[in-house]
Design an enzyme around this catalytic site. Structure first.
Site, PDB file in Angstrom:
ATOM      1  N   TYR A 167       0.962  -3.225   9.411  1.00  0.00           N
ATOM      2  CA  TYR A 167       1.189  -2.613   8.099  1.00  0.00           C
ATOM      3  C   TYR A 167       0.295  -1.388   7.919  1.00  0.00           C
ATOM      4  O   TYR A 167       0.774  -0.285   7.654  1.00  0.00           O
ATOM      5  CB  TYR A 167       0.912  -3.646   7.013  1.00  0.00           C
ATOM      6  CG  TYR A 167       1.197  -3.183   5.600  1.00  0.00           C
ATOM      7  CD1 TYR A 167       2.504  -3.050   5.140  1.00  0.00           C
ATOM      8  CD2 TYR A 167       0.156  -2.892   4.725  1.00  0.00           C
ATOM      9  CE1 TYR A 167       2.756  -2.633   3.839  1.00  0.00           C
ATOM     10  CE2 TYR A 167       0.406  -2.478   3.425  1.00  0.00           C
ATOM     11  CZ  TYR A 167       1.708  -2.356   2.986  1.00  0.00           C
ATOM     12  OH  TYR A 167       1.952  -1.944   1.697  1.00  0.00           O
ATOM     13  N   ARG A 203       1.341 -13.064  -2.583  1.00  0.00           N
ATOM     14  CA  ARG A 203       0.387 -12.126  -3.193  1.00  0.00           C
ATOM     15  C   ARG A 203      -0.407 -12.848  -4.271  1.00  0.00           C
ATOM     16  O   ARG A 203       0.056 -13.793  -4.892  1.00  0.00           O
ATOM     17  CB  ARG A 203       1.114 -10.902  -3.745  1.00  0.00           C
ATOM     18  CG  ARG A 203       1.433  -9.939  -2.608  1.00  0.00           C
ATOM     19  CD  ARG A 203       1.974  -8.634  -3.100  1.00  0.00           C
ATOM     20  NE  ARG A 203       3.420  -8.608  -3.044  1.00  0.00           N
ATOM     21  CZ  ARG A 203       4.128  -7.480  -3.104  1.00  0.00           C
ATOM     22  NH1 ARG A 203       3.544  -6.323  -3.216  1.00  0.00           N
ATOM     23  NH2 ARG A 203       5.437  -7.531  -3.045  1.00  0.00           N
TER      24      ARG A 203
HETATM   25  P1  NAD Z   1       8.874  -5.412  -1.603  1.00  0.00           P
HETATM   26  O1  NAD Z   1       8.752  -6.177  -0.337  1.00  0.00           O
HETATM   27  O2  NAD Z   1       9.248  -6.136  -2.841  1.00  0.00           O
HETATM   28  O3  NAD Z   1       9.891  -4.196  -1.419  1.00  0.00           O
HETATM   29  C1  NAD Z   1      10.121  -3.541  -0.209  1.00  0.00           C
HETATM   30  C2  NAD Z   1      11.615  -3.341  -0.063  1.00  0.00           C
HETATM   31  O4  NAD Z   1      11.882  -2.684   1.186  1.00  0.00           O
HETATM   32  C3  NAD Z   1      12.393  -4.659  -0.031  1.00  0.00           C
HETATM   33  O5  NAD Z   1      13.473  -4.583  -0.924  1.00  0.00           O
HETATM   34  C4  NAD Z   1      12.835  -4.784   1.409  1.00  0.00           C
HETATM   35  O6  NAD Z   1      14.028  -5.522   1.556  1.00  0.00           O
HETATM   36  C5  NAD Z   1      12.985  -3.336   1.810  1.00  0.00           C
HETATM   37  N1  NAD Z   1      12.894  -3.117   3.258  1.00  0.00           N
HETATM   38  C6  NAD Z   1      11.978  -3.640   4.117  1.00  0.00           C
HETATM   39  N2  NAD Z   1      12.242  -3.210   5.365  1.00  0.00           N
HETATM   40  C7  NAD Z   1      13.325  -2.393   5.289  1.00  0.00           C
HETATM   41  C8  NAD Z   1      14.075  -1.656   6.236  1.00  0.00           C
HETATM   42  N3  NAD Z   1      13.760  -1.663   7.543  1.00  0.00           N
HETATM   43  N4  NAD Z   1      15.141  -0.945   5.789  1.00  0.00           N
HETATM   44  C9  NAD Z   1      15.482  -0.939   4.488  1.00  0.00           C
HETATM   45  N5  NAD Z   1      14.811  -1.613   3.544  1.00  0.00           N
HETATM   46  C10 NAD Z   1      13.742  -2.338   3.947  1.00  0.00           C
HETATM   47  O7  NAD Z   1       7.494  -4.649  -1.798  1.00  0.00           O
HETATM   48  P2  NAD Z   1       7.000  -3.743  -2.998  1.00  0.00           P
HETATM   49  O8  NAD Z   1       5.801  -4.361  -3.549  1.00  0.00           O
HETATM   50  O9  NAD Z   1       8.116  -3.403  -3.907  1.00  0.00           O
HETATM   51  O10 NAD Z   1       6.539  -2.430  -2.204  1.00  0.00           O
HETATM   52  C11 NAD Z   1       7.336  -1.262  -2.170  1.00  0.00           C
HETATM   53  C12 NAD Z   1       6.610  -0.186  -1.391  1.00  0.00           C
HETATM   54  O11 NAD Z   1       5.357   0.090  -2.018  1.00  0.00           O
HETATM   55  C13 NAD Z   1       6.294  -0.605   0.041  1.00  0.00           C
HETATM   56  O12 NAD Z   1       6.457   0.509   0.887  1.00  0.00           O
HETATM   57  C14 NAD Z   1       4.846  -0.990  -0.028  1.00  0.00           C
HETATM   58  O13 NAD Z   1       4.197  -0.795   1.208  1.00  0.00           O
HETATM   59  C15 NAD Z   1       4.312  -0.061  -1.102  1.00  0.00           C
HETATM   60  N6  NAD Z   1       3.113  -0.620  -1.751  1.00  0.00           N
HETATM   61  C16 NAD Z   1       3.201  -1.687  -2.601  1.00  0.00           C
HETATM   62  C17 NAD Z   1       2.036  -2.210  -3.177  1.00  0.00           C
HETATM   63  C18 NAD Z   1       2.065  -3.378  -4.137  1.00  0.00           C
HETATM   64  O14 NAD Z   1       1.017  -3.772  -4.639  1.00  0.00           O
HETATM   65  N7  NAD Z   1       3.203  -3.937  -4.474  1.00  0.00           N
HETATM   66  C19 NAD Z   1       0.805  -1.660  -2.871  1.00  0.00           C
HETATM   67  C20 NAD Z   1       0.747  -0.586  -1.967  1.00  0.00           C
HETATM   68  C21 NAD Z   1       1.921  -0.075  -1.427  1.00  0.00           C
HETATM   69  N1  UDP Z   2      -5.788 -14.356  -2.150  1.00  0.00           N
HETATM   70  C1  UDP Z   2      -6.313 -15.564  -2.578  1.00  0.00           C
HETATM   71  N2  UDP Z   2      -5.452 -16.590  -2.827  1.00  0.00           N
HETATM   72  C2  UDP Z   2      -4.109 -16.473  -2.704  1.00  0.00           C
HETATM   73  C3  UDP Z   2      -3.568 -15.232  -2.276  1.00  0.00           C
HETATM   74  C4  UDP Z   2      -4.451 -14.203  -2.000  1.00  0.00           C
HETATM   75  O1  UDP Z   2      -7.544 -15.717  -2.718  1.00  0.00           O
HETATM   76  O2  UDP Z   2      -3.408 -17.459  -2.964  1.00  0.00           O
HETATM   77  C5  UDP Z   2      -6.715 -13.236  -1.906  1.00  0.00           C
HETATM   78  C6  UDP Z   2      -6.545 -12.545  -0.568  1.00  0.00           C
HETATM   79  O3  UDP Z   2      -7.289 -13.194   0.446  1.00  0.00           O
HETATM   80  C7  UDP Z   2      -7.078 -11.160  -0.874  1.00  0.00           C
HETATM   81  C8  UDP Z   2      -6.679 -10.936  -2.338  1.00  0.00           C
HETATM   82  O4  UDP Z   2      -6.454 -12.238  -2.868  1.00  0.00           O
HETATM   83  O5  UDP Z   2      -8.477 -11.138  -0.781  1.00  0.00           O
HETATM   84  C9  UDP Z   2      -5.445 -10.075  -2.521  1.00  0.00           C
HETATM   85  O6  UDP Z   2      -4.423 -10.587  -1.694  1.00  0.00           O
HETATM   86  P1  UDP Z   2      -2.952  -9.991  -1.671  1.00  0.00           P
HETATM   87  O7  UDP Z   2      -2.245 -10.628  -0.529  1.00  0.00           O
HETATM   88  O8  UDP Z   2      -2.341 -10.093  -3.017  1.00  0.00           O
HETATM   89  O9  UDP Z   2      -3.147  -8.435  -1.422  1.00  0.00           O
HETATM   90  P2  UDP Z   2      -3.969  -7.570  -0.354  1.00  0.00           P
HETATM   91  O10 UDP Z   2      -4.906  -8.467   0.422  1.00  0.00           O
HETATM   92  O11 UDP Z   2      -2.948  -6.955   0.503  1.00  0.00           O
HETATM   93  O12 UDP Z   2      -4.716  -6.621  -1.212  1.00  0.00           O
END
Ligand code: NAD
Ligand code: UDP
Ligand code: UDP
Length: 307
Positions: free
Chosen positions: A139, A180
């Site tokens: 990732y 998450r």
């Molecule tokens: P999510 O998993 O809910 O959404 C991602 C979407 O991309 C899904 O609908 C999935 O089906 C689609 N997808 C995955 N692989 C694909 C492919 N090969 N072709 C077409 N579609 C594909 O995640 P999200 O939280 O909505 O995240 C959206 C974007 O934002 C991602 O790029 C993620 O890396 C970025 N992002 C999210 C967070 C967060 O906290 N949610 C933080 C940092 C970055």
């Molecule tokens: N985490 C936790 N319990 C859970 C899920 C996640 O303590 O049930 C912790 C995880 O180890 C991390 C933080 O919460 O330190 C955020 O995790 P998440 O997967 O949401 O996001 P990311 O690590 O990608 O920021």
């Protein structure tokens, strides 16, 4: 919009439809669902296409939001090779599309490009501290390479690019089983199950409510041509994971116990965005504090889980 059927994407689709845009939402439903956008299907300005961004896409659009990529560790570690392909091949294909159409393109990058940061809070000039061969690397490094591609298409082909580094975001329509932390804790508290704190819970995260995030992303897309980013979009209010668990439990009520589980490999110790650039360049700052954001998110899960 790629990844438009995911958590962030479905909210962004709603927002852009409200703004009067026509949307082509391309998604392979790897971690998103049709249900996330079912309510939009009747809208003639919304079109849903099953498509995997690792394959070329020939369509006509004016702007591209590239969100496709599984975002939660459980999802992105299930098929790590596909995760890197999605970030890297997906970026190449979408940049190729943007190049052919002379379309502006925005990349949903991530705070994970900073890895387990030595610098705190993280500003955009920080190059990060990322393990290239660990279980999170598919990732983190995929997203870093995508940023490289965006900036090389910008320098080499004069593409109009925008790169958002998104920090942990939460809100309605998070997947209940994607592991998450916010969704896990709320779902566990609602079901009366143990609340699983990984490690000692002293690691920190800064949580941004979805509406704030979407506003930041749209402002970035509409920002002056010269502004490429990268720009941090997140809420600088920082909490330990233990504090988050206590807050959720207090708000949901119930009898769940807080239990400690092993800390996953390479789990970053701390994370907090420096959002000075977003303030200066986009006039953006988050408005929703954790308490109000959690209230809305808990209400969503209460309804969807029937609790
Ligand atoms: P999510 O998993 O809910 O959404 C991602 C979407 O991309 C899904 O609908 C999935 O089906 C689609 N997808 C995955 N692989 C694909 C492919 N090969 N072709 C077409 N579609 C594909 O995640 P999200 O939280 O909505 O995240 C959206 C974007 O934002 C991602 O790029 C993620 O890396 C970025 N992002 C999210 C967070 C967060 O906290 N949610 C933080 C940092 C970055
Ligand atoms: N985490 C936790 N319990 C859970 C899920 C996640 O303590 O049930 C912790 C995880 O180890 C991390 C933080 O919460 O330190 C955020 O995790 P998440 O997967 O949401 O996001 P990311 O690590 O990608 O920021
Ligand atoms: N591409 C696409 N849609 C388009 C144009 C290009 O999916 O409308 C893909 C195509 O698969 C190509 C990639 O984008 O491999 C990169 O395109 P670019 O023009 O930069 O490179 P080239 O075609 O020269 O390899």
């Amino acid at each position: 919009m790629t990844g438009g059927a995911g958590f962030l994407g479905s909210h962004l689709c709603e927002r852009l439809l409200k703004d009067g845009c026509d949307i082509l939402c391309a998604d392979n439903f790897y971690s998103g669902t049709k249900e996330n956008v079912t309510h939009l299907l009747g809208n003639p300005q919304f079109e849903l296409l099953r498509h995997d961004v690792t394959f070329p896409l020939y369509v006509e659009v004016d702007q591209i939001y590239n969100l496709a990529c599984p975002a939660s560790p459980i999802h992105y570690q299930r098929d790590p090779v596909q995760t890197t392909k999605t970030s890297v091949h997906g970026a190449i294909n979408m940049l190729g599309l943007a190049k052919r159409l002379k379309a502006r393109i925005l990349q949903a990058s991530t705070s994970e490009v900073y890895g387990d940061p030595v610098l705190h809070p993280q500003h955009e000039g920080y190059w990060g501290h990322v393990n290239p061969i660990g279980i999170r690397s598919c990732y983190d490094e995929g997203k870093r390479c995508a940023e490289t591609l965006f900036f090389d298409y910008h320098r080499q082909h004069k593409l109009e690019i925008k790169v958002a580094r998104i920090f942990n975001t939460y809100g309605p329509r998070m997947h209940p089983n994607d592991g998450r932390v916010v969704s896990n804790f709320i779902v566990q508290a609602l079901r009366g199950e143990d609340i699983t704190i990984y490690g000692d819970g002293a690691q920190t995260r800064s949580f941004c409510y979805i509406d704030d995030l979407i506003e930041g992303i749209v402002r970035l897309m509409e920002s002056p041509k010269e502004f490429t980013g990268p720009v941090n979009i997140g809420n600088p209010q920082e909490f330990t994971i233990k504090k988050l668990a206590e807050t959720v439990l207090e708000m949901v009520g119930g009898t769940s116990a807080l239990v400690l589980k092993p800390l996953p490999e390479d789990d970053p110790r701390q994370r907090q965005p420096d959002i000075t650039v977003a303030g200066e360049k986009l006039g953006w700052e988050p408005r929703v504090d954790l308490q109000s954001g959690l209230e809305k998110t808990i209400a969503y899960f209460r309804k969807s889980l029937g609790r």
